[in-house]
Scaffold this motif. Sequence first.
Motif, PDB file in Angstrom:
ATOM      1  N   VAL A   1      -2.966  -4.298  -4.689  1.00 13.92           N
ATOM      2  CA  VAL A   1      -2.510  -2.922  -4.923  1.00 13.92           C
ATOM      3  C   VAL A   1      -2.971  -2.434  -6.291  1.00 13.92           C
ATOM      4  O   VAL A   1      -3.464  -1.303  -6.429  1.00 13.92           O
ATOM      5  CB  VAL A   1      -0.975  -2.854  -4.807  1.00 13.92           C
ATOM      6  CG1 VAL A   1      -0.467  -1.486  -5.257  1.00 13.92           C
ATOM      7  CG2 VAL A   1      -0.542  -3.126  -3.377  1.00 13.92           C
TER       8      VAL A   1
ATOM      9  N   GLY B   1      -5.810   0.482  -6.586  1.00 21.15           N
ATOM     10  CA  GLY B   1      -5.397   1.698  -7.270  1.00 21.15           C
ATOM     11  C   GLY B   1      -6.234   2.004  -8.486  1.00 21.15           C
ATOM     12  O   GLY B   1      -6.375   3.167  -8.879  1.00 21.15           O
TER      13      GLY B   1
ATOM     14  N   ASN C   1      -4.549   8.253  -2.565  1.00 24.02           N
ATOM     15  CA  ASN C   1      -4.180   7.460  -3.735  1.00 24.02           C
ATOM     16  C   ASN C   1      -3.632   8.295  -4.888  1.00 24.02           C
ATOM     17  O   ASN C   1      -2.695   7.870  -5.570  1.00 24.02           O
ATOM     18  CB  ASN C   1      -5.369   6.628  -4.215  1.00 24.02           C
ATOM     19  CG  ASN C   1      -5.596   5.398  -3.360  1.00 24.02           C
ATOM     20  OD1 ASN C   1      -4.780   5.085  -2.495  1.00 24.02           O
ATOM     21  ND2 ASN C   1      -6.707   4.718  -3.573  1.00 24.02           N
TER      22      ASN C   1
ATOM     23  N   ASN D   1      -0.143   8.646  -4.203  1.00 26.91           N
ATOM     24  CA  ASN D   1       0.519   7.448  -3.683  1.00 26.91           C
ATOM     25  C   ASN D   1       0.472   6.339  -4.732  1.00 26.91           C
ATOM     26  O   ASN D   1       1.085   6.457  -5.790  1.00 26.91           O
ATOM     27  CB  ASN D   1      -0.150   7.019  -2.371  1.00 26.91           C
ATOM     28  CG  ASN D   1       0.661   5.990  -1.614  1.00 26.91           C
ATOM     29  OD1 ASN D   1       1.743   5.599  -2.051  1.00 26.91           O
ATOM     30  ND2 ASN D   1       0.146   5.543  -0.491  1.00 26.91           N
ATOM     31  N   LYS D   2      -0.289   5.285  -4.489  1.00 30.53           N
ATOM     32  CA  LYS D   2      -0.257   4.131  -5.378  1.00 30.53           C
ATOM     33  C   LYS D   2      -0.982   4.350  -6.701  1.00 30.53           C
ATOM     34  O   LYS D   2      -0.787   3.572  -7.634  1.00 30.53           O
ATOM     35  CB  LYS D   2      -0.833   2.907  -4.667  1.00 30.53           C
ATOM     36  CG  LYS D   2      -2.259   3.056  -4.163  1.00 30.53           C
ATOM     37  CD  LYS D   2      -2.649   1.818  -3.373  1.00 30.53           C
ATOM     38  CE  LYS D   2      -4.048   1.929  -2.771  1.00 30.53           C
ATOM     39  NZ  LYS D   2      -4.381   0.749  -1.955  1.00 30.53           N
TER      40      LYS D   2
END
Length: 493
Positions: free
Chosen positions: A311, A315, A324, A327-328
């Motif tokens: 992750v 990212g 992205n 989100n992460k």
Amino acid sequence: MTALPPLRGKAVDLTGTFARYPVPVGAQLPPYRRRELWLLLFAGLLATAALAAVVLAIDGSLTLSVFTYGLGFSALWGLAHLAVRRFAPAADPILLPLVAALNGLGLVMIYRLDLAKAAAAVRAGKHVPPGTAQLQLVWTLLALIVFVLVLAIVRDHQTLSRYAYTAGLAGLVFLLLPAMPLVGATINGARLWLRIGPFTFQPSEISKIILMIFFAGYLVNKRDVLSVVSRSFLGMHFPRARDLGPVLVAWLASLGVLVVEKDLGSSLLFFGMFLVILYVATERASWVVIGLALFMLGAVLSYKLFGHVQVRVDGWLHAFDGDNPTNKSFQLVQGLFGFAAGGITGTGLGQGSPQRVPFANTDFIVASIGEELGLAGIMAILVIYGLIVTRGLRAAVGARDPFGKMLATGLSASLALQVFVQVGGVMRLIPLTGLTLPFISYGGSSIVSNAAIIALLLRISDSYRRPASATPAAPLFDPTAVADSPTQVVKTT
């Protein structure tokens, strides 16, 4: 090294057998201590001016409390100056003011973020979150108490070498404590914390100091063995295979931190610290090559085996791809937007929107500073960190014993690595790690441990800056002296 300036008056011993510098009766402060005091006053004025700018930008007027807080901050660090003058009067006069300047800016920025979050909560009709600036001020007070205790207790840094292996065992215990089921706590996906009632503490911050004492003591005893050359390749001399044990143990320990506690930052920091001090001890570039090869192998294995590492890396590499950014990679992207909004000179203290970045007062405080102080402010802060590391390395160069050289080098390298990993992650140079920015980010564990590091560096610098006559040392042979007879003993001081 420039000799200390002569002092006038009759010298008296104020601390008995623990005296570090002869203090004359009725004499003024030495020039380097006066310089430290003036620099501390400037750090206090800088923090007060920054606080005034924040209050003026948000409230439109100044109150007496601004100057009261500024005076209290200056008095707090003035007490630290008195402690240095009392317990390490010949220590480096630049280190303490540099740390005070960073701490002052950090407190102001944390307070500014508290105000921004409170205003955002009011606009959204939500509950106003509790502020963290006052709690950070309490942690600063505790850090200065630890700073004074280290200076008062560790009168000679060489005594720490006697407890090197005990320190190694204690450091491993501190690293493993968060993994225990009853006392360990998982916060934001990482199991780094000890929970004691309402309080949490990160023991890895303490273990990095204890393990550095072990690394320094171990390598002082084993550096001759580790410097033995087995074979040469491409102009580099490589060690024997049976001597690779320390590096492999450090590598496996760092991987263990990554696997069990899911802490990428501490894993990188511990292995990097050991590699730096190993190179300094042996002066073999081959150890760096071996260490980097093990690091790359560990990075590939971690990415393949552990989801939390995937992750972080995805990212980082694909921050603006797909969903992205929302989100992460949201935190990273918002931090980059903050840097872009700040530009060269920044929006001004109190005039930006740093609260849009999650964890803006801890992991991403450098993005908040970049938005409101701009590139100029970031560069000034990085220069201060560079000066702290340089003064620490200067203490290492000047130390009169191998253990002091190793310890000062390792402590300075730990600060440099922590700044690089933290700032590099926020600026998307490397994956995010979750480390805090020393003396600036919110966090009690970090500021307390780093205050202890500065105290040890001051102790080591005091040991070589004080007059040679005040330092008990073994007699040295004077090659310029000529004995009248073979039986005559030539004494030198």
